[in-house]
Design an enzyme around this catalytic site. Structure first.
Site, PDB file in Angstrom:
ATOM      1  N   LYS A   8      56.313  41.473-100.755  1.00  9.96           N
ATOM      2  CA  LYS A   8      55.318  41.214 -99.705  1.00  9.96           C
ATOM      3  C   LYS A   8      54.348  42.381 -99.645  1.00  9.96           C
ATOM      4  CE  LYS A   8      56.846  44.453 -96.626  1.00  9.96           C
ATOM      5  NZ  LYS A   8      56.071  45.648 -96.197  1.00  9.96           N
ATOM      6  N   LEU A  97      57.151  47.173-100.372  1.00  7.53           N
ATOM      7  CA  LEU A  97      57.012  45.785-100.822  1.00  7.53           C
ATOM      8  C   LEU A  97      58.167  44.890-100.372  1.00  7.53           C
ATOM      9  CD1 LEU A  97      55.720  46.439-104.469  1.00  7.53           C
ATOM     10  CD2 LEU A  97      54.364  45.840-102.437  1.00  7.53           C
ATOM     11  N   GLY A  99      61.417  44.624-101.173  1.00  4.22           N
ATOM     12  CA  GLY A  99      62.295  44.019-102.175  1.00  4.22           C
ATOM     13  C   GLY A  99      63.721  43.793-101.705  1.00  4.22           C
ATOM     14  N   ASP A 134      63.074  43.050 -91.585  1.00  6.38           N
ATOM     15  CA  ASP A 134      62.141  42.238 -92.383  1.00  6.38           C
ATOM     16  C   ASP A 134      62.791  41.005 -93.006  1.00  6.38           C
ATOM     17  OD1 ASP A 134      60.158  44.047 -91.840  1.00  6.38           O
ATOM     18  OD2 ASP A 134      60.197  45.022 -93.789  1.00  6.38           O
TER      19      ASP A 134
END
Length: 287
Positions: A8, A97, A99, A134
């Site tokens: 993301k 990001l 992951g 997240d």
């Protein structure tokens, strides 16, 4: 079963305040892109979790979020079947990001289908939130407004597809360290409403992105990591609308078109950095 767990980027990230429990409330717009970790699942007769990581430097026990996600899922739904998971890591760590969170969400989605639990999204989001702030977002991915500590997800409907370049220096940034640098009160607080409105009207584009993209962490991270700021400056100098993702260290650039892409690729090839050209990825339940 093979699952793709996408990275993301944060198109917007404002820190609202610090909570009594030490966490921070924030507002963000997250957007999944086509850089993927790959997870392969197969059932075991023995009632155990077996995790294999292609990357030798990753743990394969309970300290790995993938393992913990499978463990929590088995406990919640009282599953006595074993599972073998092979993780191929392509999303770098310490990159902003997401992951690890994406991998955990992929486990929940996969086991919900593989073991025919078929629980609803609301219940899976509760389980996901227990793994990390997240993780709930990555159950569906796409584009979403995120609030709270990152655990409140409001899906944003957008039909537009964007092309980005991701650039990461040869180091990571600790999220904990980045948050430790945040100082209140914040000046010139940015509001999320304008970018959310543009996304929902499908009017977010190269022309207005420069005024709408924002990441509060940049002012706290750039001082300690000037190379990240240099990457942003380089991308902007070659025609990208650029922003750091999350707490770093990755910087992304919104590409204007094929001519812009070719020029960016030529310039970045001269630098010793990690570079990925990606596009929007809308659905984390794609196989």
């Amino acid at each position: 079963m093979i699952i793709k767990a996408p990275a993301k980027i944060n198109l917007f990230l404002e820190i609202i305040n610090k909570r009594p429990d030490g966490y921070h409330n924030l507002e963000s717009v997250m957007h999944t892109v086509s850089l993927f970790d790959i997870l392969e699942f197969s059932e075991l007769k023995e009632n155990k979790i077996e995790l294999t990581c292609i990357n030798a430097d990753l743990p394969n026990d309970g300290s790995n979020l993938v393992y913990r996600a499978a463990e929590k899922f088995k406990e919640k739904y009282n599953v006595n079947t074993g599972i073998k998971i092979k993780l191929t890591k392509n999303i770098p760590m310490g990159a902003g990001l997401g992951g690890g969170s994406s991998d955990a969400a992929a486990v929940l989605n996969a086991l919900n289908t593989l073991w025919k639990i078929n629980d609803n999204l609301s219940n899976l989001e509760i389980l996901a939130a227990s793994l990390g702030a997240d993780v709930p977002f990555f159950l569906t991915g796409g584009t979403a407004k995120i609030s709270g500590i990152g655990d409140i997800v409001e899906k944003l409907n957008s039909d537009r597809e964007y092309n980005f370049v991701l650039v990461k220096p040869n180091f990571g940034v600790s999220t904990v360290q980045a948050y430790s640098k945040v100082k209140f009160p914040l000046t010139n607080v940015h509001k999320i409403d304008n970018i959310v409105s543009c996304i929902e009207r499908n009017s977010l584009d190269y022309k207005n992105a420069k005024d709408l993209f924002f990441n509060r962490f940049e002012e706290f991270v750039f001082g300690d990591y000037p190379e990240i700021k240099q990457i942003k400056n380089t991308l902007e100098s070659i025609g990208c609308i650029s922003l750091m993702s999350g707490s770093g260290a990755t910087v992304f650039g919104l590409l204007q078109g094929q001519e812009n892409l070719n020029n960016v690729a030529e310039v970045l090839a001269k630098h010793n950095r990690n570079v990925w050209f990606v596009k929007s990825f809308k659905n984390c339940n794609e196989r």
